[in-house]
Design an enzyme around this catalytic site. Structure first.
Site, PDB file in Angstrom:
ATOM      1  N   HIS A 109     -10.166  80.617  23.724  1.00 43.34           N
ATOM      2  CA  HIS A 109     -11.439  80.086  24.214  1.00 43.34           C
ATOM      3  C   HIS A 109     -11.268  79.561  25.640  1.00 43.34           C
ATOM      4  CE1 HIS A 109     -15.049  77.169  23.330  1.00 43.34           C
ATOM      5  NE2 HIS A 109     -15.286  78.016  24.320  1.00 43.34           N
ATOM      6  N   LYS A 140      24.525  92.636   0.588  1.00 42.74           N
ATOM      7  CA  LYS A 140      24.777  93.782   1.453  1.00 42.74           C
ATOM      8  C   LYS A 140      26.237  94.196   1.283  1.00 42.74           C
ATOM      9  CE  LYS A 140      24.738  95.952   5.821  1.00 42.74           C
ATOM     10  NZ  LYS A 140      26.036  96.545   5.591  1.00 42.74           N
TER      11      LYS A 140
END
Ligand code: MN
Length: 304
Positions: free
Chosen positions: A36, A237
């Site tokens: 704005h 992992k």
């Protein structure tokens, strides 16, 4: 009705294009951030709760840097319709200036947001087009008779956070998520959005025949601890190779994450298995994910 009384009192709807709106009895969880350019540039954060948009004016805009405190002044509730408002507010009117829909999506509070608003602490996730991850809105202690509530908008540590020296999201993505326009575009031609925006063109799917020779894979980011926000899953992992399988014209190619051709380093059992699936494309990241001819949503997986 009463919820929006302060909003309406401030505006003359015969002059401004802003929606008059009505308070709804819906229970959605949308959010919007409107850039704005009023007397002073700011970013209005609006969180949908109980049929209205709870609103804060963030004076310097949101920051993706963890812990960076951005002053967020609580302002009057706005109607839900306001979330799509983009255009200009006439000079002399309340908030006179230009409004751009800077980000939008959904927000997920981690606890009862009504209690949070009363207590002065909202903890939530944003799922926007620009802003994601976990955030805090914390009310500062003020004097009892102060008209305004001052809050702080703070990014939590997670994978969506950026280091202090990274590019500022406000500079990186100044455009409207609704029309791709900049604040200057809107100020110049408030009612004429470009018909085919850059964003729309970028989203257009490439033709099937344009399968690139190599798609750079998304890489993991090293972090000291896993993200605290909800919506994450973790997997162990195992050490190994991450490969991308490219299947085009019946030929299988196995590429490393930097694009090296490692097809010959693997036994034909891997390439044969991929070929046997009669797939169009496949991308491997820890596991082999295969898009089958049955359709884009039909994924088969093989352990690499
Ligand atoms: Mn504003």
């Amino acid at each position: 009705m009463a919820k929006l009384a302060p909003y309406r009192k401030k505006r003359d709807f015969s002059t401004t294009a802003e929606p008059r709106g009505t308070a709804k009895s819906t229970s959605g969880n949308s959010f919007v951030i409107q850039k704005h350019a009023a007397r002073r540039l700011h970013y209005d954060l609006r969180l949908e709760l109980d049929g209205v948009m709870r609103s804060w004016a963030v004076t310097r805009g949101p920051s993706l840097v963890t812990g960076e405190k951005r002053l967020a002044v609580r302002v009057e509730d706005h109607p839900l319709d306001y979330a799509t408002f983009e255009g200009t507010i006439p000079k002399g009117q309340y908030g006179g200036g230009t409004v751009l829909v800077w980000d939008r999506g959904t927000w997920l509070p981690s606890a009862d947001p009504r209690k949070g608003l009363a207590k002065g602490h909202l903890e939530f996730e944003l799922h926007g087009e620009k802003l994601t991850g976990a955030w805090d809105l914390v009310r500062m202690h003020g004097k009892k008779d102060e008209k305004r509530e001052n809050w702080l908008l703070i990014k939590r540590e997670d994978s969506a956070a950026r280091p202090a020296n990274a590019t500022d999201i406000l500079e990186e993505r100044p455009e409207s998520v609704a029309t791709d326009r900049t604040i200057e575009d809107i100020a110049a031609a408030p009612t004429a959005p470009k018909p085919a925006s850059k964003a729309c063109r970028a989203k257009a799917k490439p033709a099937a025949s344009t399968l690139p020779a190599f798609i750079e894979p998304m890489l993991a980011t090293l972090a000291a601890k896993p993200p605290a926000a909800r919506g994450w899953i973790h997997e162990i992992k195992f050490d190994g190779y991450r490969l991308q399988a490219r299947i085009a014209a019946g030929r299988v190619t196995l590429l490393t994450r930097s694009g090296l051709d490692w097809t010959r380093k693997f036994g034909t059992n891997v390439t044969d298995a991929l070929k046997a699936l009669a797939v169009d494309t496949a991308i491997i990241d820890g596991e082999i994910v295969v898009e089958t001819r049955a359709g884009a949503s039909d994924f088969s997986a093989l352990q690499a």
